[in-house]
Design an enzyme around this catalytic site. Structure first.
Site, PDB file in Angstrom:
ATOM      1  N   THR B  32      -2.260  -2.160   0.967  1.00 22.20           N
ATOM      2  CA  THR B  32      -3.290  -1.486   0.190  1.00 22.20           C
ATOM      3  C   THR B  32      -3.119  -1.852  -1.290  1.00 22.20           C
ATOM      4  O   THR B  32      -1.993  -1.881  -1.775  1.00 22.20           O
ATOM      5  CB  THR B  32      -3.136   0.032   0.350  1.00 22.20           C
ATOM      6  OG1 THR B  32      -3.137   0.339   1.754  1.00 22.20           O
ATOM      7  CG2 THR B  32      -4.248   0.804  -0.354  1.00 22.20           C
ATOM      8  N   GLU B  65       4.867 -10.055   3.214  1.00 23.58           N
ATOM      9  CA  GLU B  65       4.320 -10.834   2.110  1.00 23.58           C
ATOM     10  C   GLU B  65       5.263 -11.976   1.773  1.00 23.58           C
ATOM     11  O   GLU B  65       4.825 -13.056   1.343  1.00 23.58           O
ATOM     12  CB  GLU B  65       4.095  -9.952   0.888  1.00 23.58           C
ATOM     13  CG  GLU B  65       2.978  -8.939   1.060  1.00 23.58           C
ATOM     14  CD  GLU B  65       3.459  -7.622   1.640  1.00 23.58           C
ATOM     15  OE1 GLU B  65       4.618  -7.563   2.121  1.00 23.58           O
ATOM     16  OE2 GLU B  65       2.696  -6.641   1.611  1.00 23.58           O
ATOM     17  N   ARG B 115      -1.921  -3.300  -8.250  1.00 28.28           N
ATOM     18  CA  ARG B 115      -1.554  -1.941  -7.826  1.00 28.28           C
ATOM     19  C   ARG B 115      -0.202  -1.560  -8.419  1.00 28.28           C
ATOM     20  O   ARG B 115       0.672  -2.402  -8.619  1.00 28.28           O
ATOM     21  CB  ARG B 115      -1.493  -1.903  -6.287  1.00 28.28           C
ATOM     22  CG  ARG B 115      -0.787  -0.694  -5.732  1.00 28.28           C
ATOM     23  CD  ARG B 115      -0.669  -0.745  -4.219  1.00 28.28           C
ATOM     24  NE  ARG B 115       0.416   0.134  -3.775  1.00 28.28           N
ATOM     25  CZ  ARG B 115       0.805   0.292  -2.518  1.00 28.28           C
ATOM     26  NH1 ARG B 115       0.175  -0.355  -1.550  1.00 28.28           N
ATOM     27  NH2 ARG B 115       1.797   1.089  -2.220  1.00 28.28           N
ATOM     28  N   ASN B1011      -1.228   2.825   9.064  1.00 26.82           N
ATOM     29  CA  ASN B1011      -1.484   3.372   7.733  1.00 26.82           C
ATOM     30  C   ASN B1011      -2.437   2.514   6.916  1.00 26.82           C
ATOM     31  O   ASN B1011      -3.196   3.026   6.113  1.00 26.82           O
ATOM     32  CB  ASN B1011      -0.168   3.540   6.973  1.00 26.82           C
ATOM     33  CG  ASN B1011      -0.358   4.359   5.719  1.00 26.82           C
ATOM     34  OD1 ASN B1011      -0.901   5.458   5.793  1.00 26.82           O
ATOM     35  ND2 ASN B1011       0.066   3.835   4.589  1.00 26.82           N
TER      36      ASN B1011
END
Lengths: 329, 1193
Positions: B32, B65, B115, B1011
């Site tokens: 996210t 990642e 973020r 999630n």
């Protein structure tokens, strides 16, 4: 020996037709049934309600829980194209037509009037030779009269009849106050055939978990006596074809139903129990019996023991019940 | 100039659009707020969409990642145009490869939804702390501030990277831009081909590794040459700004949109200038325009190219008249003498000043400040306060804006009432529930208005922190010119309140402008509605001259067959009364979009929604406001008045939506929060709650066992305790000899229950006279709320059952223990939380929990309130979340620390044997701590020890007293989902299992990344559809149990409480008692499976019965036959498990033939898996280590 018969205006090689059921949902099985001698195939029913349910279910689950939490605004990938309509069914008709030479009869169970006509048209366009209207309907409402129930059947028939030009058979259940009257109204309103009878699966109570649920019980030969009686009563009195279904397992069952007046006999439970080869076996036995008893053709014996032709016409009416009871006294 | 399509997209889609067109290999991993970029890429590839050169990019989901960066590096090295998408910690995991990629001068672009990096807390929201952490990697950085810029800069950065050979981070603000929907012009494949010169692409390919022209890259260099070689790239960085500038110029020729490395906005003779980048610069742009229109002389420099930083270009953009500059950074570097952009600007000015090249008349005064961390609102009023500060004699440096820093007093004051919003912009705010479709309908409205009218449109959506009963606030703007308002609406022309309860819970009217139209979905008649509105809200309506409309949307929805879906109805009402466009045209458009949206899902659904549209206007009523507020109702407090002060004042403000108003002093300095706070947040979100029928109940405890929210409690007590019980409090004689003579109660917490109904499904008792009823049945909550609230309050006062009476290894016995995990914000019917709750019941009073990032860290640790609780002695689980990837190692750290502390304490105790007394010392050191009674005995010994130590005058005594709790065994739990255990954290998990240390690992296996919205993990079964596996996962689920069992010394269990609750509880107790590593893999049904969550337990049973998820326990203590299979051979066709779930079923509707084949293969998987375990269970163990001994200190 001539086993051919005529049903819904279509010439068939013999009176054995696999009915709508799981066996006819698979192309390779349809091929095997043809090889075993089946004269035509009735495909499984297209249930409009099932299609609606599938669509609603998919919509619900794709939407449920979405746009609620910033990290998971959806839970499934966006798939642009779902095959939710009758496409698979129509494809099955086309496939069946390509795969076998015998007539393919589609079967339809609509829910809304628009669905009946729309799907009937699409089925005709897909190449079905005929259509069986499977009006699988349990009349359980307290405020619906028998006349209203009957009218519903007639309305569906008329609507579909106006939408398609292929022959239409109407498959009904036995629970009518006066079946001949219903049959006559269906005849008058364009039915090309009647399929007697739809076997309603009876729910069962499970004592282990105190639930009520469906319980599929396959038929056996004695069940053929219900269609036998009503085919015998109807034979020769209406202009439409008569198909017997329920309890058709052996050549004996076939013979009795044809003698009662059935143009064809539809098999399902027998196929589920014994496989495609049952068709071959029944046809062999049928031929043998006819040879032994010197019958030349199916047409010759058709209706020979119908109510009009049998020695004791009252036997198909109430007396039958009285005699049965008397045997136990 | 070619014609381009206008589209309504968000920033993620805008970036993904170009990235997909411009690349051949895309490595993806969810995080996210960047996940949608990968999801779009995967979806387009599945759909067969080609890139700009006619081929479908190769999309690969990686395990982390770090893995994605490695794959990107490899693909780049072999000559492909390659990209990835990420954010926050994900970007940080890429840093090692980023150094390599830049060091090798390899063109590539990473698209980053910037973020917040987790520090004192995790935050999924936006700031620049992640990209700022990459400044030293050598990557270029191009920052977009709007959705259009995000699309444009995606292409400009790619073009510049290919030409310059400098890899680029193209970043834009997480959520504010990544999730903001705007009407923009979409670039075409032709644009991509035009901008990306073939010669540069060919040059990239020419540099690729190729055995036909072999080279070697990635040497190890030594002190003699490394330095020089590192300096060899300088020219590339020197040339890069000009290359970007040139790309921007070519882009301007192509599209008409001219960008510069530093864009100056404002008065040519401005004296005060703000310098910043990102979405906040749009708000600053709007503010500068407004201030200048009012006669001020201010300016703004939008930083586009942040790296390589071109001081020359920056200074060229600065007006000569500049006297003072405020540099705003959306990041914080604690301990630094300023944030990065501030220091860059300072440095540029000083260097120019020192070399006499500064064109301004004087060296401007520069101040730096922080704003907008974690998507903190950044409004024109805040921008104005910055300009105002620049006007002061001694402007505050190193300030903050947007918060109230009442501790170090660094924040600027601002006037929230100051606004720049134009009167010709239509602002609308909608309050909805996540489940009512409000956001979806609003997204649709934006599209309609954007498509039909010439208006610019903007949509931004705010979600709360809960996964069940979550509140959404949609902010929609429509205006005649480009919308730069990158902040929430607080003066709306239209306010839609889609849930009645919100009127008294949230400050809905607070966002309404004077004369606004307010639409309320009310279950009451128009006449009754007004009387039920709290008086203070009535007064605000009167004061603001509100035009009030109401509709009973739920009734309309139900009448139209839409169930609880009110979205279409409320959307129609919005168009009906807002005058945003002609009503008839709007309705026609809504119907058209319904047809477009739903036609794939069936004609019936289309008809139903269209019928709802027609019924909406007919059921809409206007309420004429009286002159005076006369309501009897008042707005309730967010938490009960008797809550602890911190809960009442701090958490209560957050619950009421006033968290922005909290000053710095209100918050902990280090992220430490009290536990046991969820019980104060009475959300009351259930439409129906379970009602206990004592006469039918067999007191098995299953209802409480399976309850995901700990909303059903059991207690047995002496009958005398019932004195003073509320009249409606239910009680019955307790069954079982352990409760001889006692009474018992099953009590529901009515305002904490989410109404999932799983308890009813689990209840085995049936009413003998009416079989549809069980011992627990759902009934409407509203009529029961107050009486059951009283009953629950009384229930809480009943004494806790003596744990020694209980058979804690049974379902029934365990459920008389208070859960220390309660009322979480997990999805209603969550399949994970019952397992977590069980840990808290069995071991919570001595548990240390390491929680991987994911669902369990969110419902376990997301503010305002958290579910981890304490028992009556104040003991309870101590919980922390480190990262997603390192949770096993983090938990192992607990063990290493606890073991060391215990060893030290033992050494101290030994040294004081004489003083303390040999008997007590021996008892403590040799204590058996196998069960709760043993633990209590040990605690008593520790108390006795402390008492003795208190009387000792010995240098070690005080230290031992402080450390004495180490003698009581800690229960260490490492909890996370399958994304962690199977993928990103697998390496660490494997190492921790191999360590042999006594830790308990609980894998909440939902078989998908729940999630982040359902991405495929290596636990995802074959044939299941998931994001990144839109065509159904082609390969089978990883066999994690076998991998763990292969060590021989690891306790391994697979559990599914819906299949066997007894086996579940046995496994938990065995695992915890095993003095070595334990791994429990718990099948957890999930909303991402596409099931009716109420049937979750049945799904678990089907998973086991079909052989998909066999139950087993591998206990090294069992010696030669450690593996015990707890479930039978598959007895249910795999289809009967799979096709009850949308994740499998939807493939039959999209790719039926593939679905059929994958299901056949899955059936074989199930057989093979079971046979494999069965063979293992019959084999003798492979040199198992000696059985783990019961844990002792």
């Amino acid at each position: 020996m001539n086993l051919s018969t005529r049903y819904l205006g279509i010439n068939l090689a013999n009176p054995i037709v696999p009915s709508a059921g799981p066996m006819t949902s698979d192309i390779s099985t349809i091929r095997q049934l043809e090889d075993a001698g089946a004269a035509a195939i009735v495909l499984p029913s297209l249930f409009e309600e099932q299609l609606r349910h599938d669509a609603f279910e998919l919509d619900h689950h794709l939407d449920h829980g979405t746009e609620s939490f910033a990290e998971s605004l959806s839970y499934f990938p966006h798939v642009g194209d779902f095959r939710l309509g009758p496409d698979d069914y129509l494809h099955h008709i086309q496939n069946a037509k390509r795969s076998v030479g015998i007539p393919i009869i589609a079967s339809l169970n609509g829910s809304a009037m628009g669905g009946w006509t729309q799907y009937a048209r699409e089925i005709e366009q897909a190449g079905a030779d005929a259509l069986e209207l499977n009006i699988y309907y349990v009349a359980a409402e307290f405020d619906t009269s028998s006349a209203q129930v009957e009218q519903r059947y007639v309305d569906i028939l008329r609507e579909v009849k106006s939408a398609v030009s292929i022959p239409l058979a109407v498959k009904i259940g036995p629970y009518f106050s006066c079946l001949p009257h219903v049959a006559q109204r269906l005849d008058e309103n364009g039915a090309d055939g009647l399929v007697l009878f739809n076997r309603f699966y009876q729910p069962d109570i499970n004592l282990d978990d105190l639930t009520v649920g469906p319980n599929l019980v396959l038929s056996d030969s004695p069940e053929s006596r219900l269609p036998m009686r009503w085919i015998a009563i109807l034979y020769g009195r209406l202009g439409l074809s008569l198909a017997a279904t329920s309890g058709v397992h052996t050549a004996t069952d076939v013979l009795k139903l044809v003698m009662a007046g059935a143009d064809i006999t539809q098999m399902c439970s027998a196929l589920l129990k014994g496989g495609c080869r049952i068709v071959h076996d029944v046809l062999t036995d049928l031929r043998q019996w006819m040879e032994e008893n010197e019958y030349e053709s199916i047409e010759q014996m058709k209706g020979s023991l119908s109510q009009r032709a049998c020695p004791d016409p009252a036997a198909f009416e109430r007396a039958n019940y009285m005699k049965t009871l008397q045997q136990y006294v | 100039m070619q014609t381009r399509q206008k589209v309504m997209v968000d920033g993620n889609q805008a970036a993904a659009h170009v990235a997909y067109l411009a690349n051949e290999v895309i490595a993806i991993y969810p995080i996210t707020p960047s996940s949608p970029m990968g999801e779009w890429a995967d979806q387009w590839a599945v759909e067969g969409r080609p890139n700009a050169w006619g081929t479908i990019p190769n999309i690969a989901e990686m395990q982390s990642e770090g893995g994605a960066a490695g794959a990107v590096h490899g693909a780049l090295q072999t000559g492909s145009l390659t990209t990835t998408f990420t954010a926050s910690q994900g970007l940080l995991l890429m840093i090692p490869n980023m150094y390599k990629i830049a060091g090798e001068l390899t063109p590539a672009v990473f698209h980053v939804a910037a973020r917040t990096v987790a520090t004192h807390a995790l935050s999924i929201f936006g700031d620049h702390s992640d990209v700022m952490a990459c400044r030293a990697t050598g990557w270029g950085m191009l920052c977009a501030g709007s959705v259009q810029e995000t699309m444009d800069f995606a292409l400009i950065s790619t073009a510049a990277s290919l030409e310059s050979r400098i890899p680029f981070l193209h970043f834009f603000d997480g959520f504010r831009t990544s999730h903001e929907i705007m009407r923009i012009e979409q670039l075409t494949a032709e644009d991509v081909r035009t901008m990306l010169a073939l010669e540069h692409i060919q040059a990239h390919r020419q540099r690729a590794l190729d055995p036909n022209r072999p080279v070697l890259r990635g040497t190890a260099q030594n002190p003699d040459v490394f330095f020089q070689a590192r300096e060899a790239c300088n020219g590339y960085y020197d040339r890069c700004p000009a290359i970007v500038e040139s790309a921007m110029a070519r882009f301007a020729e192509l599209t008409g949109r001219q960008y510069r490395l530093f864009d100056y906005i404002g008065a040519p003779d401005a004296e005060r200038v703000v310098i910043m980048m990102g979405s906040g610069a749009e708000t600053a742009h709007e503010t500068v325009d407004a201030l200048n229109a009012a006669g001020e002389k201010v300016g703004l420099i939008k930083v586009r190219l942040y790296r390589p930083f071109s001081a020359a270009h920056l200074l060229a953009a600065l007006p000569e008249t500049t006297r003072s500059i405020a540099v705003l950074d959306r990041t914080k570097e604690p301990g630094a003498d300023g944030e990065p952009l501030y220091k860059d600007v300072q440095n540029a000015l000083i260097e120019a000043y020192s070399s006499n090249t500064l064109k301004t008349k004087q060296l401007p005064r520069v101040i730096g400040g922080r704003y907008g961390l974690s998507s903190k609102e950044f409004t024109p009023a805040m921008v104005k306060s910055v300009f105002d500060e620049l006007s002061t004699q001694q402007p505050k440096n190193h300030f903050t804006v947007g918060i109230n820093d009442d501790v170090t007093h660094r924040s600027l004051n601002f006037d929230p009432a100051w606004t720049t919003e134009d009167s010709d912009v239509f602002n609308a705010v909608f309050f909805g529930l996540g489940s009512d479709g409000t956001v979806g309908a609003n997204k649709n409205s934006i599209k309609i208005i954007g498509d039909v009218t010439e208006r610019y449109a903007q949509g931004y959506f705010v979600y709360d922190s809960k996964k069940s009963g979550s509140v959404t606030v949609s902010h929609l703007r429509f205006g005649p010119r480009e919308i730069r308002s990158t902040y929430q609406i607080d003066r709306a022309n239209f306010v839609g309140c889609h849930q009645w309860l919100f009127i008294e819970r949230y400050d809905v009217l607070g966002r309404a402008a004077i004369g606004a139209t307010v639409l309320i979905n009310s279950p009451y008649s128009p006449e009754d509605t007004w009387n039920r509105i709290p008086r203070s809200v009535q007064q605000e309506m009167i004061d603001k001259k509100i035009k009030l409309f109401v509709i009973d949307a739920l009734t309309v929805a139900r009448d139209c067959g839409l169930g609880g879906r009110i979205n279409t109805i409320m959307q129609t009402c919005f168009f009906g009364i807002s005058d945003i466009m002609p009503r008839d045209e709007a309705i026609a458009r809504i119907k058209k979009s319904i047809e477009k949206s739903y036609s794939a899902k069936g004609a019936e659904i289309v008809q139903q929604n269209c019928a709802a549209v027609d019924a909406s206007i007919a059921n809409l009523h206007e309420i004429k406001l009286p002159a005076k507020a006369d309501g009897a109702r008042t707005v309730p407090l967010p938490v009960a008045g008797d809550a602890p002060g911190f809960v009442r004042d701090v958490l209560g403000s957050m619950i009421a939506g006033r968290g922005d108003e909290l000053p710095v002093s209100a918050l902990p300095v280090d992220g430490t929060f009290p536990t046991a706070t969820a019980k104060w947040e009475k959300r009351s979100i259930a439409a129906e709650i379970p009602v206990w029928d004592p006469e039918v109940c067999i007191q098995c405890g299953k209802c409480a066992f399976v309850c995901p929210h700990a909303s059903i409690r059991l207690k047995a007590y002496d009958g005398t305790a019932l004195d003073g019980a509320p009249e409606t409090f239910k009680s019955i004689k307790a069954r079982g000899k352990e409760f001889d003579g006692m009474m018992m109660t099953v009590q529901v917490a009515p305002e904490d229950c989410t109404g999932c109904g799983i308890c009813v499904e689990a209840c085995p008792a049936k009413n003998k006279s009416e079989a549809r009823l069980k011992a627990i049945n759902m009934a409407p909550q509203a009529p029961l709320r107050e009486t059951e609230r009283d009953c629950y309050s009384f229930f809480e006062t009943l004494p806790e059952v003596d744990r020694n009476l209980l058979k804690v290894d049974s379902v029934k016995g365990s459920q008389y223990i208070d859960p220390l995990f309660e009322f979480s914000g997990a999805c209603s019917g969550c399949g994970e939380t019952p397992y977590v709750k069980l840990v808290s019941q069995l071991f919570g009073d001595r548990a240390l929990i390491a929680n991987a990032t994911g669902c369990s860290s969110i419902y376990g640790g997301n503010l305002p309130t958290t579910p981890w609780a304490v028992d009556r002695n104040g003991r309870g689980p101590a919980w922390c979340n480190s990262l997603f990837e390192d949770n096993a190692e983090f938990g192992l750290g607990y063990r290493l620390s606890v073991d060391k502390q215990t060893e030290q304490a033992r050494e101290w105790l030994q040294s004081l044997k004489t003083e303390v007394g040999e008997g007590l010392v021996t008892d403590i050191l040799d204590a058996n701590q196998a069960d709760a009674a043993d633990i209590e005995n040990q605690r008593a010994r520790v108390a006795e020890l402390r008492a003795k130590l208190g009387n000792l005058d010995h240098p070690v005594a005080a230290q031992l007293s402080a450390a004495a709790d180490a003698f009581v065994n800690k229960s260490i739990w490492i909890i996370g989902g399958d994304g962690w255990a199977y993928d990103i954290g697998f390496g660490g998990l494997d190492h921790v299992l191999a360590s042999g240390k006594n830790v308990n690992v609980l894998v909440l296996d939902t078989e998908v990344y729940s999630n982040t919205g359902g991405q495929c993990s290596k636990s995802t079964p074959r044939a299941a559809v998931a994001k990144f596996a839109a065509a159904g996962k082609p390969l089978g689920k990883k066999d994690l149990p076998s991998i763990a069992m292969s060590y021989g010394h690891v306790y391994v269990a697979t559990v599914a409480m819906g299949a066997s609750d007894n086996q579940t509880i046995r496994a938990f107790i065995e695992a915890e008692s095993y003095n070595g590593p334990s791994l429990i893999i718990a099948y957890s049904h999930c909303i991402a499976h596409g099931i009716n969550m109420r049937t979750g337990l049945d799904m678990q049973k089907r998973a086991v019965d079909s052989g998909h998820f066999p139950l087993l326990r591998f206990d090294p203590r069992r010696g030669e036959q450690p593996l015990q299979l707890d479930s039978k051979a598959p007895r249910l066709p795999f289809k009967e498990f799979a096709y009850r779930q949308n994740r499998f079923k939807m493939l039959t509707k999209s790719q039926p033939q593939r679905a059929a084949q994958l299901i056949r293969d899955s059936q074989q998987d199930a057989r093979d898996r079971f046979e494999h375990y069965e063979r293992m269970s019959k084999q003798q163990t492979v040199e198992a280590e000696p059985a783990g001994q019961p844990a002792t200190v």
